[in-house]
Design a protein around this motif. Structure first.
Motif, mmCIF file in Angstrom:
data_model
loop_
_atom_site.group_PDB
_atom_site.id
_atom_site.type_symbol
_atom_site.label_atom_id
_atom_site.label_comp_id
_atom_site.label_asym_id
_atom_site.label_seq_id
_atom_site.Cartn_x
_atom_site.Cartn_y
_atom_site.Cartn_z
ATOM 1 N N ALA A 1 -11.200 2.757 -0.813
ATOM 2 C CA ALA A 1 -10.587 3.419 0.345
ATOM 3 C C ALA A 1 -9.427 2.580 0.837
ATOM 4 O O ALA A 1 -9.555 1.362 1.012
ATOM 5 C CB ALA A 1 -11.613 3.612 1.453
ATOM 6 N N LEU A 2 -8.297 3.226 1.044
ATOM 7 C CA LEU A 2 -7.093 2.561 1.551
ATOM 8 C C LEU A 2 -6.912 2.926 3.021
ATOM 9 O O LEU A 2 -6.967 4.108 3.381
ATOM 10 C CB LEU A 2 -5.871 3.000 0.749
ATOM 11 C CG LEU A 2 -5.961 2.839 -0.774
ATOM 12 C CD1 LEU A 2 -4.684 3.328 -1.432
ATOM 13 C CD2 LEU A 2 -6.243 1.386 -1.149
ATOM 14 N N TYR A 3 -6.646 1.926 3.865
ATOM 15 C CA TYR A 3 -6.574 2.160 5.298
ATOM 16 C C TYR A 3 -5.207 1.849 5.910
ATOM 17 O O TYR A 3 -4.872 2.379 6.958
ATOM 18 C CB TYR A 3 -7.616 1.310 6.023
ATOM 19 C CG TYR A 3 -9.023 1.538 5.564
ATOM 20 C CD1 TYR A 3 -9.571 2.819 5.559
ATOM 21 C CD2 TYR A 3 -9.812 0.489 5.112
ATOM 22 C CE1 TYR A 3 -10.869 3.039 5.134
ATOM 23 C CE2 TYR A 3 -11.120 0.704 4.698
ATOM 24 C CZ TYR A 3 -11.636 1.976 4.713
ATOM 25 O OH TYR A 3 -12.914 2.190 4.299
ATOM 26 N N SER A 4 -4.451 0.985 5.289
ATOM 27 C CA SER A 4 -3.200 0.534 5.882
ATOM 28 C C SER A 4 -1.997 1.038 5.087
ATOM 29 O O SER A 4 -1.282 1.932 5.511
ATOM 30 C CB SER A 4 -3.185 -0.988 5.965
ATOM 31 O OG SER A 4 -1.995 -1.453 6.540
ATOM 32 N N HIS A 5 -1.817 0.468 3.900
ATOM 33 C CA HIS A 5 -0.709 0.862 3.039
ATOM 34 C C HIS A 5 -1.259 1.611 1.836
ATOM 35 O O HIS A 5 -2.399 1.414 1.427
ATOM 36 C CB HIS A 5 0.077 -0.372 2.575
ATOM 37 C CG HIS A 5 0.568 -1.219 3.708
ATOM 38 N ND1 HIS A 5 1.556 -0.793 4.566
ATOM 39 C CD2 HIS A 5 0.192 -2.444 4.133
ATOM 40 C CE1 HIS A 5 1.775 -1.732 5.468
ATOM 41 N NE2 HIS A 5 0.963 -2.740 5.236
ATOM 42 N N GLY A 6 -0.404 2.428 1.239
ATOM 43 C CA GLY A 6 -0.831 3.157 0.037
ATOM 44 C C GLY A 6 -0.820 2.283 -1.199
ATOM 45 O O GLY A 6 -1.367 2.657 -2.237
ATOM 46 N N ALA A 7 -0.210 1.100 -1.100
ATOM 47 C CA ALA A 7 -0.111 0.194 -2.244
ATOM 48 C C ALA A 7 -1.144 -0.914 -2.129
ATOM 49 O O ALA A 7 -1.323 -1.508 -1.066
ATOM 50 C CB ALA A 7 1.288 -0.407 -2.323
ATOM 51 N N ILE A 8 -1.822 -1.199 -3.238
ATOM 52 C CA ILE A 8 -2.814 -2.270 -3.244
ATOM 53 C C ILE A 8 -2.895 -2.879 -4.633
ATOM 54 O O ILE A 8 -2.726 -2.196 -5.647
ATOM 55 C CB ILE A 8 -4.202 -1.762 -2.804
ATOM 56 C CG1 ILE A 8 -5.175 -2.940 -2.655
ATOM 57 C CG2 ILE A 8 -4.749 -0.727 -3.775
ATOM 58 C CD1 ILE A 8 -6.469 -2.587 -1.973
ATOM 59 N N ARG A 9 -3.128 -4.183 -4.664
ATOM 60 C CA ARG A 9 -3.347 -4.895 -5.922
ATOM 61 C C ARG A 9 -4.797 -5.357 -5.946
ATOM 62 O O ARG A 9 -5.255 -6.060 -5.040
ATOM 63 C CB ARG A 9 -2.414 -6.099 -6.038
ATOM 64 C CG ARG A 9 -2.677 -6.972 -7.276
ATOM 65 C CD ARG A 9 -1.782 -8.189 -7.272
ATOM 66 N NE ARG A 9 -0.392 -7.832 -7.466
ATOM 67 C CZ ARG A 9 0.185 -7.673 -8.665
ATOM 68 N NH1 ARG A 9 -0.536 -7.842 -9.771
ATOM 69 N NH2 ARG A 9 1.448 -7.354 -8.747
ATOM 70 N N LEU A 10 -5.527 -4.953 -6.964
ATOM 71 C CA LEU A 10 -6.918 -5.370 -7.134
ATOM 72 C C LEU A 10 -6.991 -6.516 -8.127
ATOM 73 O O LEU A 10 -6.462 -6.421 -9.235
ATOM 74 C CB LEU A 10 -7.782 -4.217 -7.633
ATOM 75 C CG LEU A 10 -8.144 -3.111 -6.639
ATOM 76 C CD1 LEU A 10 -9.077 -2.104 -7.300
ATOM 77 C CD2 LEU A 10 -8.796 -3.679 -5.388
ATOM 78 N N GLY A 11 -7.647 -7.585 -7.709
ATOM 79 C CA GLY A 11 -7.827 -8.726 -8.596
ATOM 80 C C GLY A 11 -9.201 -9.316 -8.403
ATOM 81 O O GLY A 11 -10.183 -8.896 -9.016
ATOM 82 N N GLN A 12 -9.292 -10.288 -7.469
ATOM 83 C CA GLN A 12 -10.551 -10.985 -7.246
ATOM 84 C C GLN A 12 -11.627 -10.078 -6.644
ATOM 85 O O GLN A 12 -12.813 -10.411 -6.678
ATOM 86 C CB GLN A 12 -10.330 -12.174 -6.330
ATOM 87 C CG GLN A 12 -9.827 -11.800 -4.940
ATOM 88 C CD GLN A 12 -9.554 -13.017 -4.085
ATOM 89 O OE1 GLN A 12 -9.621 -14.151 -4.556
ATOM 90 N NE2 GLN A 12 -9.252 -12.788 -2.817
ATOM 91 N N GLU A 13 -11.207 -8.904 -6.103
ATOM 92 C CA GLU A 13 -12.200 -7.973 -5.547
ATOM 93 C C GLU A 13 -13.116 -7.411 -6.628
ATOM 94 O O GLU A 13 -14.228 -6.979 -6.353
ATOM 95 C CB GLU A 13 -11.497 -6.824 -4.812
ATOM 96 C CG GLU A 13 -10.743 -7.227 -3.565
ATOM 97 C CD GLU A 13 -9.366 -7.773 -3.869
ATOM 98 O OE1 GLU A 13 -8.750 -8.347 -2.971
ATOM 99 O OE2 GLU A 13 -8.915 -7.636 -5.028
ATOM 100 N N LEU A 14 -12.625 -7.420 -7.866
ATOM 101 C CA LEU A 14 -13.417 -6.913 -8.989
ATOM 102 C C LEU A 14 -14.121 -8.079 -9.667
ATOM 103 O O LEU A 14 -13.477 -8.977 -10.203
ATOM 104 C CB LEU A 14 -12.519 -6.199 -10.003
ATOM 105 C CG LEU A 14 -11.954 -4.847 -9.565
ATOM 106 C CD1 LEU A 14 -10.906 -4.376 -10.566
ATOM 107 C CD2 LEU A 14 -13.055 -3.818 -9.448
ATOM 108 N N SER A 15 -15.441 -8.072 -9.636
ATOM 109 C CA SER A 15 -16.191 -9.160 -10.268
ATOM 110 C C SER A 15 -16.380 -8.910 -11.766
ATOM 111 O O SER A 15 -16.740 -9.801 -12.511
ATOM 112 C CB SER A 15 -17.564 -9.316 -9.600
ATOM 113 O OG SER A 15 -18.274 -8.099 -9.637
ATOM 114 N N GLY A 16 -16.126 -7.680 -12.204
ATOM 115 C CA GLY A 16 -16.271 -7.342 -13.623
ATOM 116 C C GLY A 16 -15.132 -6.444 -14.045
ATOM 117 O O GLY A 16 -14.019 -6.548 -13.549
#
Length: 595
Positions: free
Chosen positions: A514-529
């Motif tokens: 879910a995005l709450y602020s900006h429409g752009a996001i980079r996923l890195g450390q949030e993914l453990s696998g």
């Protein structure tokens, strides 16, 4: 006049000064002080500061205080998740002074850096005795002075949680919550069902026909728990709490309450009743009968002293009687935080315990036991955020975010704050509520901001248009279809500049972002696998375009773009190489499926 015996210990480079408050006659004895730290797993140190007479004689400890100065190096905020708004995540306060107890917040602080990672955490396992937390910025010394002191007599030594492990504050709070070792009561599966509440919709202006008509509409939209809020016991609709305390159904509003409850239950709804157990309104009969027991007075009400056995007997009589007489499914227990945190000094009534926290604990324990003994169902019991903490999970079946009417951003923040110490325990949103003429995109954003909680709604369903109902129905269906991953998956809030700008949950091959602020996001450390093979991205941001960057987002993907009612408006296949940019309306979503 009491005296303080002082001892200090250094843990991981931080000097902790312990002050034991004793009576003057106790200070003459030769005492032994144990400050031995116990190092446990997950980077936790536990200290149980205790004091005793070396000759083995009885020793009375009036109080306890811990004092320390924390060097402000790579520290830029303080997480206090016991405060509903967690107000210091993005800045160091000049000063704070908070009281906590079992029924108000809890004694836990996490000093964090700009990335939201822990630099130093201190917490106390059992808040029942009551504690005062005082913090002060000492700019000349570049330190923050912290004092934690008990509010009452100490019957046992406190267990203190200490950690410098650099993990996100959200995860450190989870570790602390697990460390408390509190077993929640058995949670019925129905506690996770979507909830409709009457409060914001009409406040106290209730009547039997409206309630049943709205319950019918709510059921059609996917709700399965119905909360009848304040107003069922009085003809008064002027707000305030003047008539609380007698807890008798107002027959002008509900001529036959038992039959009314049955009709709502026959729809397929659980019926939950609002009650503020300790509250006594100044125009009630109970106010005259229990005047000698009343503490913490306000404009329209006061509270029954929780340390009194008369209070305990009254509540153990009246609440189970309501439950049994009307075949209710549970209660929304409100305003427990209105009780004082310091021991009662008022004369005119007896006390069965030393502190309000202990009184609340024993009363709730007896109430839950009694309610569970009636019939063959586990009662639903909701607690509000101000008295939600790890220890309180054993006395209720859900925590609810504190009031945030019309405000989806604060609802989101409070939900995530609650989830930091709730584990898989049900967390309810504050009732989603909007005014007439609200933009459809904002209605959808309300639901997206509450996605990672059990959704609760409070609007007059009889006055909504079809488009509003379609949005409600879709997002409630989305919650019910994905409930397990939303509530029980690996939940990771994305924290930046003091706020939660996004949140991700994953379970097996599925994920929801879910995005709450900006429409752009980079996923890195949030993914453990690996990146989930099926990923829903919910656009609660301010942008009409969703931009996802992730080095694991590669290969062939099927993409479905949906509007805020869940209708598919575009399908495409793309070969991705670390990123995706796709138009998605605000309040809509996109589904990615790896081929």
């Amino acid at each position: 006049m009491s005296k303080f015996l002082e001892r200090s210990v250094n843990i991981d480079g931080l000097e902790l000064a312990f002050h034991f408050e004793v009576m003057p006659e106790e200070a003459q004895y030769d005492v032994a002080v144990d400050l031995s730290p116990l190092v446990k797993a997950q980077g936790i140190t536990v200290i149980t500061p205790s004091i005793s007479r070396k000759d083995g004689g009885a020793f009375y400890q009036r109080g306890f205080r811990l004092k320390t100065r924390i060097p402000l190096v790579d520290i830029h905020g303080i997480s206090i998740p016991g405060k509903a708004n967690n107000p210091f995540l993005f800045g160091i306060p000049w000063h704070f002074d908070e009281q906590t107890s079992l029924h108000q917040s809890f004694p836990f602080l996490c000093f964090i850096n700009r990335e939201g990672k822990n630099k130093l955490t201190l917490g106390i396992k059992d808040p029942t005795v009551g504690y005062r937390l005082v913090g002060k910025l000492c700019k000349d010394e570049r330190t923050f002075e912290l004092t934690i002191g008990s509010l009452g007599a100490m019957r046992k030594a406190p267990q203190i949680f200490f950690s410098r492990k650099e993990i996100p504050w959200f995860n450190m709070t989870e570790v602390y919550s697990e460390w408390t070792g509190i077993d929640e009561q058995n949670i019925p599966s129905g506690a996770y069902d979507p909830v409709f509440c009457t409060w914001y919709a009409v406040h106290q202006d209730l009547n039997e026909k409206w309630v049943e008509d709205v319950a019918t509409e709510a059921y059609k939209l996917g709700f399965r728990i119905f909360i009848l809020d304040d107003g069922w016991f009085t003809p008064d609709t002027g707000r305030g709490y003047w008539y609380t305390g007698d807890w008798e159904v107002c027959t002008k509003k509900f001529p036959n309450f038992k039959q009314h409850v049955q009709r709502v239950q026959n729809l397929g709804m659980k019926y939950v009743l609002w009650i503020a157990p300790f509250m006594v309104g100044k125009k009630s009969r109970a106010y005259k009968n229990f005047k000698h027991l009343l503490v913490a007075p306000s404009d329209s009400f006061a509270s029954l002293c929780p340390q009194s056995s008369t209070t305990r007997e009254y509540l153990l009589e009246i609440i189970p009687q309501l439950y049994e007489d009307y075949n209710l499914d549970g209660f929304k227990f409100d305003f427990i935080d209105s009780l004082p945190t310091e021991p009662c000094q008022k004369g005119g009534h007896e006390h069965f315990c030393d502190s309000p926290g202990e009184g609340v604990r024993q009363i709730l324990e007896s109430l839950v036991e009694r309610l569970n003994s009636l019939g063959n169902k586990c009662p639903l019991i909701e607690f509000r955020q101000e008295y939600a903490n790890p220890n309180m999970r054993q006395y209720c079946t859900a925590f609810r975010a504190i009031d945030a009417p019309l405000d989806f951003d604060n609802n989101r923040r409070r939900i995530i704050n609650l989830r930091s110490f709730s584990g898989k325990f049900p967390v309810y949103s504050d009732p989603i509520f909007w005014g007439e003429g609200e933009l459809l995109k904002n209605i959808a954003r309300h639901f997206i901001n509450c996605t990672f909680s059990v959704p609760m709604l409070s609007v007059d369903l009889l006055r909504l248009n079809n488009e509003e109902k379609k949005i409600i129905k879709f997002w409630i269906e989305f919650y019910r279809r994905h409930r397990d991953i939303l509530l029980f998956g690996k939940f990771v809030p994305v924290f930046a500049v003091g706020d939660f700008v996004a949140a991700l949950t994953t379970q097996g091959e599925k994920g929801i972002l879910a995005l709450y602020s900006h429409g752009a996001i980079r996923l890195g450390q949030e993914l453990s696998g690996n990146l989930p093979r099926e990923l829903h991205i919910l656009n609660g941001s301010c942008s009409e375009v969703v931009d996802l960057t992730c080095e694991r987002l590669t290969g062939d993907w099927q993409i479905e773009v949906m509007d805020r009612c869940g209708h598919i408006v575009k399908t495409l296949k793309k070969t991705l190489n670390g990123g995706l940019s796709v138009p998605v309306e605000i309040g809509g979503l996109v589904r990615l499926l790896a081929e």
